[in-house]
Design a protein around this motif. Structure first.
Motif, mmCIF file in Angstrom:
data_model
loop_
_atom_site.group_PDB
_atom_site.id
_atom_site.type_symbol
_atom_site.label_atom_id
_atom_site.label_comp_id
_atom_site.label_asym_id
_atom_site.label_seq_id
_atom_site.Cartn_x
_atom_site.Cartn_y
_atom_site.Cartn_z
ATOM 1 N N HIS A 177 2.767 4.474 -6.709
ATOM 2 C CA HIS A 177 1.649 3.708 -7.234
ATOM 3 C C HIS A 177 2.114 2.749 -8.329
ATOM 4 C CE1 HIS A 177 -2.944 4.032 -8.178
ATOM 5 N NE2 HIS A 177 -2.609 2.886 -7.652
ATOM 6 N N GLN A 232 5.894 2.397 -1.595
ATOM 7 C CA GLN A 232 6.322 2.511 -2.979
ATOM 8 C C GLN A 232 5.379 3.445 -3.721
ATOM 9 O OE1 GLN A 232 7.308 -1.465 -4.739
ATOM 10 N NE2 GLN A 232 6.537 -2.271 -2.811
ATOM 11 N N GLU A 283 5.219 1.656 -8.915
ATOM 12 C CA GLU A 283 6.135 0.653 -8.371
ATOM 13 C C GLU A 283 5.375 -0.473 -7.683
ATOM 14 O OE1 GLU A 283 10.131 3.285 -7.292
ATOM 15 O OE2 GLU A 283 8.465 3.194 -5.877
ATOM 16 N N SER A 284 4.313 -0.112 -6.957
ATOM 17 C CA SER A 284 3.552 -1.134 -6.243
ATOM 18 C C SER A 284 2.790 -2.029 -7.217
ATOM 19 C CB SER A 284 2.582 -0.484 -5.248
ATOM 20 O OG SER A 284 1.614 0.317 -5.908
ATOM 21 N N TYR A 335 -5.224 0.854 -3.276
ATOM 22 C CA TYR A 335 -4.802 1.404 -1.990
ATOM 23 C C TYR A 335 -5.395 0.579 -0.849
ATOM 24 C CZ TYR A 335 -4.242 4.754 1.864
ATOM 25 O OH TYR A 335 -3.927 5.353 3.066
ATOM 26 N N SER A 343 6.338 -2.907 2.012
ATOM 27 C CA SER A 343 4.950 -2.448 2.024
ATOM 28 C C SER A 343 4.613 -1.720 0.723
ATOM 29 C CB SER A 343 4.703 -1.511 3.208
ATOM 30 O OG SER A 343 3.424 -0.900 3.101
ATOM 31 N N LEU A 344 3.490 -2.046 0.141
ATOM 32 C CA LEU A 344 3.079 -1.396 -1.106
ATOM 33 C C LEU A 344 2.829 0.088 -0.897
ATOM 34 C CD1 LEU A 344 0.684 -4.193 -2.425
ATOM 35 C CD2 LEU A 344 3.058 -3.787 -3.073
ATOM 36 N N HIS A 345 2.535 0.478 0.356
ATOM 37 C CA HIS A 345 2.335 1.894 0.658
ATOM 38 C C HIS A 345 3.651 2.671 0.676
ATOM 39 C CE1 HIS A 345 -1.905 2.035 1.218
ATOM 40 N NE2 HIS A 345 -1.924 1.212 2.244
ATOM 41 N N ALA A 379 -3.610 -2.738 -0.494
ATOM 42 C CA ALA A 379 -2.320 -2.557 0.170
ATOM 43 C C ALA A 379 -2.505 -2.373 1.678
ATOM 44 C CB ALA A 379 -1.588 -1.354 -0.420
ATOM 45 N N TYR A 400 4.675 -10.220 -1.969
ATOM 46 C CA TYR A 400 4.531 -9.045 -2.836
ATOM 47 C C TYR A 400 5.847 -8.280 -2.976
ATOM 48 C CZ TYR A 400 -0.482 -9.835 -2.360
ATOM 49 O OH TYR A 400 -1.744 -10.404 -2.385
ATOM 50 N N ALA A 460 5.390 -4.358 -8.577
ATOM 51 C CA ALA A 460 5.802 -5.285 -7.523
ATOM 52 C C ALA A 460 4.781 -6.405 -7.383
ATOM 53 C CB ALA A 460 5.964 -4.550 -6.191
ATOM 54 N N LEU A 461 3.516 -6.033 -7.506
ATOM 55 C CA LEU A 461 2.452 -7.036 -7.449
ATOM 56 C C LEU A 461 2.593 -8.049 -8.581
ATOM 57 C CD1 LEU A 461 -0.419 -8.070 -6.564
ATOM 58 C CD2 LEU A 461 -1.330 -6.388 -8.190
#
Length: 248
Positions: A142, A140, A144-145, A109, A136-138, A112, A132, A148-149
């Motif tokens: 947890h 998505q 999914e992020s 977190y 924004s990873l926020h 991100a 990435y 994505a990473l």
């Protein structure tokens, strides 16, 4: 492939009274033990509290990564809760990776958030989030992020340290992660991961180190308690639940 990180050992003994000396894996290193990473994928497994995350964090710091995660270029700190183990470890490198990332579930977190904050600075260009996946990873979930990473930021020829990556992933997404890891290994990458997942541990030809109160030992996949207990449960869940609940 030839490993980027070949091994780690203690460069000097920890001082008397340091709580890290109570951890079995640290005692193993204090007694002259060397942890070898001669395969593309290595897993650190063991019960809660045996020091998996502490050891992986120490390895990450010794290799130049931010204790809270990210690439070697990340230098943010939200709270200094990491141990000083990394200061005592000596990494032996055979060659240097082009890419690298330290992923830890508990502080992802914060990674991100740091990405979003850097992208808000007018002078920061191109946008960091574009590496990435562009979202924004926020924004998505947890899981999914996490994916994505791995799918967008991990570029191959890299050293990737993962701390309990299964924490955010469903079983099907965990299989997706394994497929991504396989492609990255074929692209000359190395993984070291702390995990509880019997699915992830099944990665072909991975080396598995079991951490315990007594130290560190290498083990085979089907000899792990994670595999054996999960198999017994799935083979006969009613019997296992009856025993657990009636005994309780």
């Amino acid at each position: 492939m030839e490993s980027y990180l070949a091994s780690v050992r203690l460069r000097r003994e920890l001082p008397e009274g340091n709580y890290l000396r109570e951890l079995g894996p640290v005692r193993y290193l204090m007694e002259g033990g060397v942890l070898s990473f001669d395969r593309p994928v290595t897993f650190l497994i063991g019960e809660n509290g045996t020091g998996k995350s502490t050891l992986l964090e120490g390895i990450a710091v010794a290799c130049g990564f931010n204790p809270e995660g990210g690439t070697r270029n990340f230098n943010f700190s939200t709270r200094a809760t990491h141990s000083e183990l990394g200061e005592y470890l000596t990494p032996a490198r055979k060659r240097y990776p082009r890419d690298g990332f330290f992923l830890r579930a508990e502080s992802f977190y914060n990674v991100a958030t740091n990405i979003d904050e850097l992208d808000e600075e007018p002078s920061f260009s191109p946008r960091l989030i574009d590496s990435y996946g562009g979202v924004s990873l926020h924004r998505q979930s947890h899981g999914e992020s996490f994916l994505a990473l791995v799918q967008n930021r991990f570029g191959g020829k890299g050293l990737y340290l993962l701390d309990e990556p299964e924490a955010a992933l469903s079983p099907s997404r965990l299989l997706t992660l394994m497929a991504e890891m396989d492609q990255l290994v074929k692209a000359d990458s190395q993984f070291i991961a702390a995990t509880h997942s019997p699915i992830l541990m099944a990665f072909p030809k991975a080396r598995i180190y079991e951490l315990s109160e007594t130290g560190i030992r290498e083990t085979e996949y089907r000899e792990t308690e994670h595999y054996q207990l999960t198999k017994r449960f799935l083979d006969d869940p009613e019997r296992m639940l009856r025993y657990l609940l009636e005994e309780g």
